[in-house]
Each structure stands twice: as structure tokens, then as C-alpha cells.
Scaffold this motif. Structure first.
Motif, PDB file in Angstrom:
ATOM      1  N   MET A 136       5.432  13.259  -2.955  1.00  9.98           N
ATOM      2  CA  MET A 136       6.629  12.500  -2.630  1.00  9.98           C
ATOM      3  C   MET A 136       6.310  11.370  -1.659  1.00  9.98           C
ATOM      4  O   MET A 136       6.805  10.278  -1.798  1.00  9.98           O
ATOM      5  N   GLU A 137       5.452  11.675  -0.673  1.00 14.52           N
ATOM      6  CA  GLU A 137       5.093  10.651   0.302  1.00 14.52           C
ATOM      7  C   GLU A 137       4.371   9.491  -0.365  1.00 14.52           C
ATOM      8  O   GLU A 137       4.581   8.338  -0.004  1.00 14.52           O
ATOM      9  N   ASN A 138       3.518   9.801  -1.358  1.00 10.80           N
ATOM     10  CA  ASN A 138       2.813   8.733  -2.071  1.00 10.80           C
ATOM     11  C   ASN A 138       3.792   7.831  -2.812  1.00 10.80           C
ATOM     12  O   ASN A 138       3.613   6.622  -2.862  1.00 10.80           O
ATOM     13  N   GLN A 139       4.831   8.438  -3.413  1.00 10.84           N
ATOM     14  CA  GLN A 139       5.817   7.630  -4.124  1.00 10.84           C
ATOM     15  C   GLN A 139       6.602   6.770  -3.142  1.00 10.84           C
ATOM     16  O   GLN A 139       6.873   5.606  -3.416  1.00 10.84           O
ATOM     17  N   ASN A 140       6.968   7.320  -1.975  1.00  2.00           N
ATOM     18  CA  ASN A 140       7.672   6.529  -0.958  1.00  2.00           C
ATOM     19  C   ASN A 140       6.827   5.334  -0.540  1.00  2.00           C
ATOM     20  O   ASN A 140       7.329   4.222  -0.400  1.00  2.00           O
ATOM     21  N   PHE A 141       5.549   5.583  -0.338  1.00  5.64           N
ATOM     22  CA  PHE A 141       4.627   4.522   0.057  1.00  5.64           C
ATOM     23  C   PHE A 141       4.569   3.441  -1.032  1.00  5.64           C
ATOM     24  O   PHE A 141       4.631   2.245  -0.740  1.00  5.64           O
ATOM     25  N   GLU A 142       4.484   3.880  -2.276  1.00  7.17           N
ATOM     26  CA  GLU A 142       4.426   2.950  -3.412  1.00  7.17           C
ATOM     27  C   GLU A 142       5.707   2.128  -3.523  1.00  7.17           C
ATOM     28  O   GLU A 142       5.666   0.907  -3.712  1.00  7.17           O
ATOM     29  N   VAL A 143       6.853   2.780  -3.392  1.00  7.22           N
ATOM     30  CA  VAL A 143       8.141   2.087  -3.480  1.00  7.22           C
ATOM     31  C   VAL A 143       8.257   1.049  -2.373  1.00  7.22           C
ATOM     32  O   VAL A 143       8.662  -0.094  -2.612  1.00  7.22           O
ATOM     33  N   ARG A 144       7.882   1.438  -1.158  1.00  7.80           N
ATOM     34  CA  ARG A 144       7.955   0.502  -0.026  1.00  7.80           C
ATOM     35  C   ARG A 144       7.026  -0.684  -0.230  1.00  7.80           C
ATOM     36  O   ARG A 144       7.379  -1.820   0.109  1.00  7.80           O
ATOM     37  N   ALA A 145       5.857  -0.424  -0.796  1.00 12.70           N
ATOM     38  CA  ALA A 145       4.925  -1.518  -1.074  1.00 12.70           C
ATOM     39  C   ALA A 145       5.546  -2.493  -2.083  1.00 12.70           C
ATOM     40  O   ALA A 145       5.435  -3.721  -1.930  1.00 12.70           O
ATOM     41  N   ASN A 146       6.219  -1.954  -3.074  1.00 10.42           N
ATOM     42  CA  ASN A 146       6.885  -2.811  -4.064  1.00 10.42           C
ATOM     43  C   ASN A 146       8.032  -3.596  -3.437  1.00 10.42           C
ATOM     44  O   ASN A 146       8.202  -4.791  -3.721  1.00 10.42           O
ATOM     45  N   ILE A 147       8.821  -2.947  -2.595  1.00 10.32           N
ATOM     46  CA  ILE A 147       9.919  -3.645  -1.928  1.00 10.32           C
ATOM     47  C   ILE A 147       9.358  -4.765  -1.051  1.00 10.32           C
ATOM     48  O   ILE A 147       9.877  -5.892  -1.064  1.00 10.32           O
ATOM     49  N   LYS A 148       8.307  -4.476  -0.315  1.00 11.80           N
ATOM     50  CA  LYS A 148       7.688  -5.475   0.554  1.00 11.80           C
ATOM     51  C   LYS A 148       7.180  -6.660  -0.271  1.00 11.80           C
ATOM     52  O   LYS A 148       7.429  -7.827   0.066  1.00 11.80           O
ATOM     53  N   PHE A 149       6.493  -6.374  -1.361  1.00 11.87           N
ATOM     54  CA  PHE A 149       5.938  -7.408  -2.230  1.00 11.87           C
ATOM     55  C   PHE A 149       7.043  -8.295  -2.807  1.00 11.87           C
ATOM     56  O   PHE A 149       6.976  -9.521  -2.730  1.00 11.87           O
ATOM     57  N   LEU A 150       8.082  -7.650  -3.347  1.00 14.61           N
ATOM     58  CA  LEU A 150       9.166  -8.412  -3.969  1.00 14.61           C
ATOM     59  C   LEU A 150       9.976  -9.184  -2.925  1.00 14.61           C
ATOM     60  O   LEU A 150      10.474 -10.276  -3.200  1.00 14.61           O
ATOM     61  N   THR A 151      10.097  -8.638  -1.721  1.00 13.68           N
ATOM     62  CA  THR A 151      10.785  -9.343  -0.630  1.00 13.68           C
ATOM     63  C   THR A 151      10.002 -10.592  -0.242  1.00 13.68           C
ATOM     64  O   THR A 151      10.592 -11.658  -0.023  1.00 13.68           O
ATOM     65  N   LYS A 152       8.679 -10.488  -0.180  1.00 13.34           N
ATOM     66  CA  LYS A 152       7.842 -11.650   0.156  1.00 13.34           C
ATOM     67  C   LYS A 152       7.921 -12.732  -0.927  1.00 13.34           C
ATOM     68  O   LYS A 152       7.703 -13.908  -0.645  1.00 13.34           O
ATOM     69  N   LEU A 153       8.253 -12.322  -2.156  1.00 13.53           N
ATOM     70  CA  LEU A 153       8.435 -13.299  -3.244  1.00 13.53           C
ATOM     71  C   LEU A 153       9.853 -13.872  -3.258  1.00 13.53           C
ATOM     72  O   LEU A 153      10.210 -14.605  -4.174  1.00 13.53           O
ATOM     73  N   ASP A 154      10.658 -13.516  -2.240  1.00 16.43           N
ATOM     74  CA  ASP A 154      12.040 -13.972  -2.096  1.00 16.43           C
ATOM     75  C   ASP A 154      12.966 -13.522  -3.226  1.00 16.43           C
ATOM     76  O   ASP A 154      13.892 -14.234  -3.606  1.00 16.43           O
ATOM     77  N   TRP A 155      12.705 -12.334  -3.752  1.00 11.81           N
ATOM     78  CA  TRP A 155      13.604 -11.774  -4.744  1.00 11.81           C
ATOM     79  C   TRP A 155      14.905 -11.369  -4.043  1.00 11.81           C
ATOM     80  O   TRP A 155      14.900 -10.945  -2.886  1.00 11.81           O
TER      81      TRP A 155
END
Length: 146
Positions: free
Chosen positions: A1-20
């Protein structure tokens, strides 16, 4: 579960940096993770954190009572108490170990395997029952109550 949380947060961070836009990020996460996607409020919280300059993907440690029931010493203590008296109550376990009732309940020791002496005794009893069944000693099987 922790790995999935980490993955989701990485995706949110990435997409936020792309100004989505947040709505698009949420929609994309739901497409990828389905029922396991984070709630909208969680996504909005992480978007805000990343926009405010946060870089770390890990949770920040929180204040609170430490988890005493999960350390090895406490688990061993509870195991010894249960070995000594199988009928020990949760309240008695909590009082003996100094942990909360909830922790005493979750630290309940459940044997995963029989000890050698228990295995030997169980095998002997099983063989005795099988012998009585095979010999139909006093209609043994008819006297078994279940």
C-alpha cells in the motif's frame, strides 16, 4: 500500500509540475487506479503541497502515542503471558504489560504451528480414535457428539 501511495504522489507531483488542472489529474488517477485511486480531497491536498514547494513524497511523521504493541519486546511478553495461561483476558494482558486494551487485543498471540510435543500428542490421539473406529469398539462412532 505504501508503494502505491508513493507512486500516486509521484504522479500527482509530476502532473502538477506540468500545470495540469486538478480535475484532470483526478480523472487520470481514477482511470489508472480505479477503485484504488485516492479521494478528491487527498489529491487536492497533495496538489497544494507540491504547489507550495514541497518536494518530498513521504508522509510527515505525526505526533501521538507510539505503537507499543508492535515492538518485538511487547509481542514476546504477550506471547509468554498467553503461554503461561491460555485463558488470560485482554484486560489482564493490558494490565500486565502496560499497553492499552486495544493494543493488548491486537497483540493477541495466535499459534501458527504446533510445537513438537503438541504435534506428537495430536498424532497419538488421532491414531487412537482411528483404531477405535476401525475396530468398531462398542460402536464408538455412534457415541461421538458433534
Amino acid at each position: 500500500m505504501e508503494n502505491q501511495n508513493f507512486e500516486v504522489r509521484a504522479n500527482i507531483k509530476f502532473l502538477t509540475k506540468l500545470d495540469w488542472k486538478p480535475g484532470k489529474i483526478i480523472e487520470t488517477l481514477q482511470q489508472v487506479y480505479g477503485d484504488f485511486s485516492p479521494s478528491k480531497s487527498v489529491v487536492y491536498d497533495w496538489i497544494k503541497r507540491f504547489k507550495d514547494g514541497r518536494e518530498d513524497l513521504k508522509d510527515i511523521p505525526r505526533n501521538g502515542q507510539p505503537l507499543t504493541a508492535t515492538n518485538e519486546r511487547t509481542l514476546a511478553l504477550v506471547e509468554n503471558l498467553v503461554d503461561e495461561d491460555r485463558r488470560i483476558t485482554i484486560v489482564m494482558r493490558a494490565n500486565e504489560t502496560g499497553i492499552s486494551h486495544g493494543s493488548a487485543f491486537s497483540a493477541h498471540w495466535v499459534p501458527k504451528a504446533l510445537r513438537k510435543d503438541q504435534l506428537h500428542q495430536t498424532a497419538e490421539l488421532s491414531l487412537a480414535v482411528l483404531t477405535k473406529i476401525k475396530s468398531n469398539e462398542s460402536e464408538f462412532i455412534d457415541r461421538i457428539v458433534t
